[in-house]
Scaffold this motif. Structure first.
Motif, PDB file in Angstrom:
ATOM      1  N   LEU A 249       0.431  -0.853  -1.699  1.00 20.12           N
ATOM      2  CA  LEU A 249      -0.831  -1.584  -1.552  1.00 20.12           C
ATOM      3  C   LEU A 249      -1.895  -0.709  -0.901  1.00 20.12           C
ATOM      4  O   LEU A 249      -3.068  -0.715  -1.321  1.00 20.12           O
ATOM      5  CB  LEU A 249      -0.605  -2.850  -0.715  1.00 20.12           C
ATOM      6  CG  LEU A 249       0.359  -3.897  -1.301  1.00 20.12           C
ATOM      7  CD1 LEU A 249       0.566  -5.036  -0.313  1.00 20.12           C
ATOM      8  CD2 LEU A 249      -0.151  -4.430  -2.628  1.00 20.12           C
ATOM      9  N   TRP A 250      -1.519   0.036   0.139  1.00 20.33           N
ATOM     10  CA  TRP A 250      -2.480   0.924   0.792  1.00 20.33           C
ATOM     11  C   TRP A 250      -3.018   1.976  -0.163  1.00 20.33           C
ATOM     12  O   TRP A 250      -4.199   2.314  -0.144  1.00 20.33           O
ATOM     13  CB  TRP A 250      -1.825   1.608   1.991  1.00 20.33           C
ATOM     14  CG  TRP A 250      -1.603   0.710   3.170  1.00 20.33           C
ATOM     15  CD1 TRP A 250      -2.229  -0.470   3.432  1.00 20.33           C
ATOM     16  CD2 TRP A 250      -0.700   0.932   4.251  1.00 20.33           C
ATOM     17  NE1 TRP A 250      -1.765  -1.005   4.601  1.00 20.33           N
ATOM     18  CE2 TRP A 250      -0.822  -0.168   5.134  1.00 20.33           C
ATOM     19  CE3 TRP A 250       0.205   1.930   4.557  1.00 20.33           C
ATOM     20  CZ2 TRP A 250      -0.079  -0.267   6.303  1.00 20.33           C
ATOM     21  CZ3 TRP A 250       0.956   1.835   5.714  1.00 20.33           C
ATOM     22  CH2 TRP A 250       0.810   0.743   6.583  1.00 20.33           C
ATOM     23  N   SER A 251      -2.126   2.521  -0.977  1.00 22.75           N
ATOM     24  CA  SER A 251      -2.561   3.588  -1.881  1.00 22.75           C
ATOM     25  C   SER A 251      -3.578   3.085  -2.905  1.00 22.75           C
ATOM     26  O   SER A 251      -4.356   3.870  -3.442  1.00 22.75           O
ATOM     27  CB  SER A 251      -1.351   4.192  -2.602  1.00 22.75           C
ATOM     28  OG  SER A 251      -0.781   3.259  -3.504  1.00 22.75           O
ATOM     29  N   TYR A 252      -3.594   1.780  -3.172  1.00 25.83           N
ATOM     30  CA  TYR A 252      -4.581   1.188  -4.074  1.00 25.83           C
ATOM     31  C   TYR A 252      -5.832   0.721  -3.328  1.00 25.83           C
ATOM     32  O   TYR A 252      -6.725   0.129  -3.922  1.00 25.83           O
ATOM     33  CB  TYR A 252      -3.969   0.011  -4.826  1.00 25.83           C
ATOM     34  CG  TYR A 252      -3.330   0.393  -6.135  1.00 25.83           C
ATOM     35  CD1 TYR A 252      -4.006   0.230  -7.346  1.00 25.83           C
ATOM     36  CD2 TYR A 252      -2.047   0.917  -6.170  1.00 25.83           C
ATOM     37  CE1 TYR A 252      -3.423   0.579  -8.553  1.00 25.83           C
ATOM     38  CE2 TYR A 252      -1.444   1.276  -7.365  1.00 25.83           C
ATOM     39  CZ  TYR A 252      -2.138   1.100  -8.554  1.00 25.83           C
ATOM     40  OH  TYR A 252      -1.549   1.462  -9.757  1.00 25.83           O
ATOM     41  N   GLY A 253      -5.874   0.962  -2.023  1.00 21.01           N
ATOM     42  CA  GLY A 253      -7.022   0.554  -1.229  1.00 21.01           C
ATOM     43  C   GLY A 253      -6.902  -0.843  -0.662  1.00 21.01           C
ATOM     44  O   GLY A 253      -7.884  -1.387  -0.135  1.00 21.01           O
ATOM     45  N   GLY A 255      -4.052  -3.904   1.239  1.00 15.14           N
ATOM     46  CA  GLY A 255      -3.268  -4.071   2.449  1.00 15.14           C
ATOM     47  C   GLY A 255      -2.631  -5.438   2.466  1.00 15.14           C
ATOM     48  O   GLY A 255      -2.659  -6.165   1.472  1.00 15.14           O
ATOM     49  N   VAL A 256      -2.082  -5.808   3.605  1.00 11.99           N
ATOM     50  CA  VAL A 256      -1.431  -7.112   3.735  1.00 11.99           C
ATOM     51  C   VAL A 256      -2.308  -8.076   4.520  1.00 11.99           C
ATOM     52  O   VAL A 256      -2.630  -9.166   4.042  1.00 11.99           O
ATOM     53  CB  VAL A 256      -0.053  -6.969   4.411  1.00 11.99           C
ATOM     54  CG1 VAL A 256       0.596  -8.340   4.608  1.00 11.99           C
ATOM     55  CG2 VAL A 256       0.861  -6.087   3.570  1.00 11.99           C
ATOM     56  N   PHE A 257      -2.750  -7.681   5.713  1.00 14.49           N
ATOM     57  CA  PHE A 257      -3.574  -8.548   6.542  1.00 14.49           C
ATOM     58  C   PHE A 257      -5.018  -8.059   6.566  1.00 14.49           C
ATOM     59  O   PHE A 257      -5.275  -6.849   6.599  1.00 14.49           O
ATOM     60  CB  PHE A 257      -3.041  -8.599   7.975  1.00 14.49           C
ATOM     61  CG  PHE A 257      -1.715  -9.290   8.103  1.00 14.49           C
ATOM     62  CD1 PHE A 257      -1.629 -10.672   8.067  1.00 14.49           C
ATOM     63  CD2 PHE A 257      -0.553  -8.552   8.268  1.00 14.49           C
ATOM     64  CE1 PHE A 257      -0.409 -11.304   8.186  1.00 14.49           C
ATOM     65  CE2 PHE A 257       0.678  -9.183   8.386  1.00 14.49           C
ATOM     66  CZ  PHE A 257       0.742 -10.569   8.344  1.00 14.49           C
ATOM     67  N   LEU A 267      -4.570 -10.305   2.371  1.00 14.58           N
ATOM     68  CA  LEU A 267      -5.370  -9.630   1.357  1.00 14.58           C
ATOM     69  C   LEU A 267      -4.701  -9.594  -0.010  1.00 14.58           C
ATOM     70  O   LEU A 267      -5.267  -9.028  -0.950  1.00 14.58           O
ATOM     71  CB  LEU A 267      -5.652  -8.180   1.798  1.00 14.58           C
ATOM     72  CG  LEU A 267      -6.491  -7.988   3.067  1.00 14.58           C
ATOM     73  CD1 LEU A 267      -6.537  -6.514   3.432  1.00 14.58           C
ATOM     74  CD2 LEU A 267      -7.899  -8.520   2.864  1.00 14.58           C
ATOM     75  N   LEU A 268      -3.515 -10.184  -0.144  1.00 17.22           N
ATOM     76  CA  LEU A 268      -2.758 -10.021  -1.382  1.00 17.22           C
ATOM     77  C   LEU A 268      -3.450 -10.618  -2.593  1.00 17.22           C
ATOM     78  O   LEU A 268      -3.156 -10.244  -3.725  1.00 17.22           O
ATOM     79  CB  LEU A 268      -1.364 -10.652  -1.225  1.00 17.22           C
ATOM     80  CG  LEU A 268      -0.434  -9.992  -0.205  1.00 17.22           C
ATOM     81  CD1 LEU A 268       0.912 -10.688  -0.193  1.00 17.22           C
ATOM     82  CD2 LEU A 268      -0.258  -8.517  -0.518  1.00 17.22           C
ATOM     83  N   GLY A 269      -4.369 -11.555  -2.387  1.00 14.99           N
ATOM     84  CA  GLY A 269      -5.103 -12.126  -3.521  1.00 14.99           C
ATOM     85  C   GLY A 269      -6.304 -11.306  -3.928  1.00 14.99           C
ATOM     86  O   GLY A 269      -6.963 -11.626  -4.931  1.00 14.99           O
ATOM     87  N   GLY A 270      -6.634 -10.243  -3.186  1.00 17.25           N
ATOM     88  CA  GLY A 270      -7.788  -9.416  -3.496  1.00 17.25           C
ATOM     89  C   GLY A 270      -7.568  -8.514  -4.700  1.00 17.25           C
ATOM     90  O   GLY A 270      -6.453  -8.336  -5.186  1.00 17.25           O
ATOM     91  N   ALA A 271      -8.657  -7.911  -5.176  1.00 12.91           N
ATOM     92  CA  ALA A 271      -8.608  -7.109  -6.403  1.00 12.91           C
ATOM     93  C   ALA A 271      -7.685  -5.900  -6.260  1.00 12.91           C
ATOM     94  O   ALA A 271      -6.883  -5.602  -7.153  1.00 12.91           O
ATOM     95  CB  ALA A 271     -10.023  -6.654  -6.787  1.00 12.91           C
TER      96      ALA A 271
END
Length: 810
Positions: A249-253, A255-257, A267-271
């Motif tokens: 997730l971090w590598s795609y820009g 994260g989790v919270f 943040l899991l629902g974000g683009a």
């Protein structure tokens, strides 16, 4: 028997035979007192060490090789500090052991502390603030190598005012690991793909995985002189642990919270997060270029070792010693692919000191030695982790020239881009939710990635907004409760003694016999009161508290009936675990009893070698739970299990495939699989029924036969009524046992996908020892007690109509 008779005759000649029972009783009492004395002396020696010696307790985990390193370091330190005693404790179930010692008020002086647990240990004042001691040592010039620590690793153990990463230091990092990808370089070369030692993007990763997967259409050259891979080849294998998924997730820009949300908004629902999750979903279910391990199929390491996976990860340094022993093909490590950011998650563990340590100065000196260059160099050669000291990490001790992996420097290059994952104080509970949603979406394919993100947000939000998390509760008033329990217990004991005296038998012989009887049962009574009844009462009181078991029980908070209200109204997992358990009981209880009775009828036949058959059927029932679960792991394995091998010809006739018992088809087949496992252990019930069959008078069968009854009629008119007390006993025990399934589920599935194998006791265990909600778990335990009690009473009430006790009914 003759030898025993001779001994008795000899004792009679000596005049001591009449006092033999008394002597044996005294010997047993002496043995019991001696055992208590030995244990108590150990405790006293630890609390009040003899002379001027200081005792420090050190708690750690580790493999056999790592344990030997810790042992050697402590032995060497003791030689230079003769006035110091060190009590070393190694624990496999480390988290449980650590929390148990803290809750008992006897924490270890030094212990391993993961960076993710620093906020909890610092907030609860369990770990000592090391900053003052570090300042003293540096001012005196005795800690010159402190500046050699990686700064980001030191920050991972800082915490102040609810913020991790800054403030006082609560541990010194002993080692760490970045994440890399382990690659089968021969598959890369065979597919014509360049091994990306200098890094690659996720787009390149997807292309390379597709190219390696296409090797399935080509003839296979041997990976070595002795070894050729077999089975389908996959380009890669992506791990879905919370730590490794965060790296993706971090590598795609993403994260989790969300930063600044105090761990409340995800943040899991974000683009960015959705792009990362859809990439994993596509590789697993659409292109099928990465291996998706479900159920009891081969693990990721098994598939990699068989030469069928080109790239596995993200994974840490801890696998290097395992892979070094593998010589079938060439392997190496490469960086984790990156998207918009080149980043690596890092895991690190440090040495910490308990805040209540009575000798903090001496403990800090030992801690400094354990984290020093000499100890880190020894652990670096083992290959388990990256040293936390830069000079050691960049030395030959870690870079290990001449050993695999050849590109060990990949681990160090990732140190430039490490990021510390921040976790909420309720890390255990969140990781349960996070892992469940990842499995449902990215492993099982049952929900979309967006739906999984929404479900996790709702689940986590409901947990945080529950009264147990939002309200402030007072400290549990233990003193009044203990006084009340003591008074009630004293009254009950006095009443029991008075009743015994009132009903005592008259006459010296009867009185002696009565006294002997009470004397013989007294160890059991005392043991029951001390080790069963008292813990049950404490558990009942704990069910009205909020307690994490990290602090002494005196710190528990009184919440009233809040635990019970949340269980029944706001805990869908509770209802799911109850449904799973009830479904298992409905299938298991009748089937196992019918099977046990059927086998007993067969074992009652008079044929040759019947004793051998009885032994064969009984032995499996005494196999331990873990060994049994391990055996059935192999039987139900998706790829090479015996069960699916037997079912394959039958299912192919109908154009189907054998079920994925604990994976994709777990919702339908997981519980029946556990019932099949239960049939393996019908030997205990068989023995009881067999004993009952031996006790049925033959005259009853003769009378029934004379009256014209056939075998079936005899079975239902004679056998079943005569066995009804045993049927009743086995039914009650089977119902109780069916609600206590734990070992098999924990070893084999840990709850399974979508919680399809989350038995009630397993959920209770997760709440107690993974999420560390001891008060909540105690409430779950008492609810289970009431459920089993009600079912047992119902069976007792119904037994009046069908249980026949010979000679009691008229």
């Amino acid at each position: 028997m003759d030898m025993f008779s001779r001994v008795l005759r000899y004792l009679r000649k000596l005049g001591v035979a009449g006092n033999l029972r008394l002597l044996l009783g005294l010997a047993a009492a002496a043995l019991l007192l001696w055992s208590f004395f030995v244990v108590g002396a150990r405790v006293l020696r630890h609390v009040h060490p003899a002379g001027k010696k200081i005792t420090l307790t050190v708690l750690h985990w580790g493999s056999k090789q790592e344990t030997q390193i810790v042992r050697d370091l402590l032995r060497h330190y003791r030689k230079t500090h003769p006035k110091l005693r060190i009590r070393r404790i190694h624990a496999n179930a480390y988290g449980t052991k650590l929390r148990t010692m803290f809750s008992a008020g006897a924490p270890p002086d030094l212990f391993y502390l993961s960076y993710s647990n620093v906020p909890e240990f610092a907030h609860r004042h369990l770990a000592l603030n090391l900053s003052p001691e570090i300042a003293k040592e540096r001012a005196a010039g005795h800690f010159k190598w402190f500046s050699d620590f990686y700064p980001k690793l030191l920050n991972a153990f800082r915490y102040a005012h609810g913020h991790a990463g800054k403030g006082p230091l609560y541990a010194l990092p002993k080692d760490c690991t970045t994440l890399v990808m382990y690659v089968n370089t021969q598959l890369f070369h065979w597919a014509g793909v360049k091994v990306p030692y200098n890094g690659w993007t996720w787009k390149q990763y997807q292309r390379d995985m597709a190219a390696i997967t296409k090797l399935n259409s080509k003839p296979r050259p041997p990976l070595s002189k002795e070894y050729t891979s077999a089975g389908r080849i996959y380009g890669g294998m992506l791990t879905l642990w919370p730590m490794t998924m965060r790296n993706v997730l971090w590598s795609y820009g993403g994260g989790v919270f969300k930063p600044g949300s105090h761990f409340k908004q995800l943040l899991l629902g974000g683009a960015a997060d959705q792009r990362a999750m859809r990439m994993v979903y596509r590789l697993r279910f659409k292109t099928r270029t990465v291996y998706n391990s479900t159920g009891l199929a081969k693990s990721q390491n098994q598939e990699f070792f068989t030469g069928n996976i080109g790239c596995i990860g993200p994974l840490g340094r801890w696998l290097t010693p395992v892979y070094r022993g593998f010589k079938m093909f060439r392997w190496d490590v490469v960086p984790v692919p990156h998207g918009v950011a080149d980043v690596s998650a890092v895991g690190t563990v440090g040495w910490a000191i308990a805040r209540t340590c009575p000798h903090p100065r001496q403990a800090f000196k030992l801690l400094k030695y354990l984290c020093g260059p000499a100890g880190q160099a020894r652990e670096a050669r083992l290959g388990l982790a990256i040293p936390s000291l830069k000079s050691v990490a960049q030395s030959s001790a870690f870079l290990s020239p001449g050993q695999l992996p050849k590109h060990t420097d990949v681990f160090l290059k990732a140190m430039k881009h490490i990021r510390i994952a921040r976790n909420p104080p309720q890390k255990g509970q969140f990781n349960q939710y996070f892992t469940q949603q990842l499995e449902d979406s990215l492993q099982m394919g049952q929900t979309s990635t967006l739906a999984a993100a929404g479900a996790l947000q709702r689940q986590w939000g409901n947990y945080l907004n529950a009264p147990l998390q939002t309200k402030k509760f007072p400290t549990m008033p233990w003193a009044p409760w203990m006084e009340a329990i003591f008074i009630v217990g004293a009254i009950a004991a006095i009443a029991a003694v008075a009743l015994v005296i009132k009903r005592r038998e008259k006459g010296s012989l009867a009185a002696r016999q009565t006294f002997s009887g009470y004397a013989f049962i007294s160890p059991w009574v005392i043991g029951f009161l001390a080790f069963a009844l008292v813990p049950m009462i404490v558990s009942l009181l704990l069910s009205f508290t909020k307690w994490s078991a990290l602090e002494p029980i005196s710190g528990a908070r009184y919440v009233g009936a809040t635990n019970y209200r949340q269980i029944f109204s706001d805990d869908p997992v509770f209802w799911k675990s109850l449904r799973v358990t009830c479904y298992f009981a409905l299938l298991s209880v009748p089937l196992t009893q019918v099977a046990a009775l059927g086998v007993a009828l067969l074992m009652n036949l008079r044929i040759r070698a019947i004793g051998l058959f009885r032994t064969i059927y009984f032995v499996p029932s005494v196999v331990s739970g873990v060994a049994l679960a391990t055996l059935w792991l192999l039987i139900f394995n998706n790829d090479y299990g015996l069960m699916n091998a037997l079912l394959a010809p039958l299912t192919h006739l109908f154009g189907a495939h054998p079920p994925d018992w604990f994976g994709l088809n777990a919702g339908v087949w997981a519980i029946p699989a556990f019932v099949i496992m239960g049939l393996w252990g019908v030997g205990s019930g068989m023995v009881i029924y067999l004993a009952g069959l031996k006790g049925v008078p033959a005259s009853l069968y003769e009378a029934a036969t004379i009256d014209g009854a056939g075998p079936v009629r005899c079975f239902f008119a004679v056998t079943i009524p005569m066995l009804s007390p045993l049927l009743f006993y086995n039914l009650v025990m089977s119902i109780i046992g069916s609600f206590q399934v734990f070992t098999q589920a924990q070893v084999m599935t840990q709850g399974g996908p979508n919680n399809d194998t989350l038995f009630y006791v397993l959920y209770l265990y997760q709440q107690a020892f993974e999420a560390h909600n001891m008060g909540y778990a105690s409430a779950l335990a008492w609810i289970l007690f009431v459920i089993v009690l009600l079912l047992t009473l119902l069976v007792f009430r119904a037994s009046r109509n069908w249980v026949y006790y010979e000679g009691l009914k008229t």
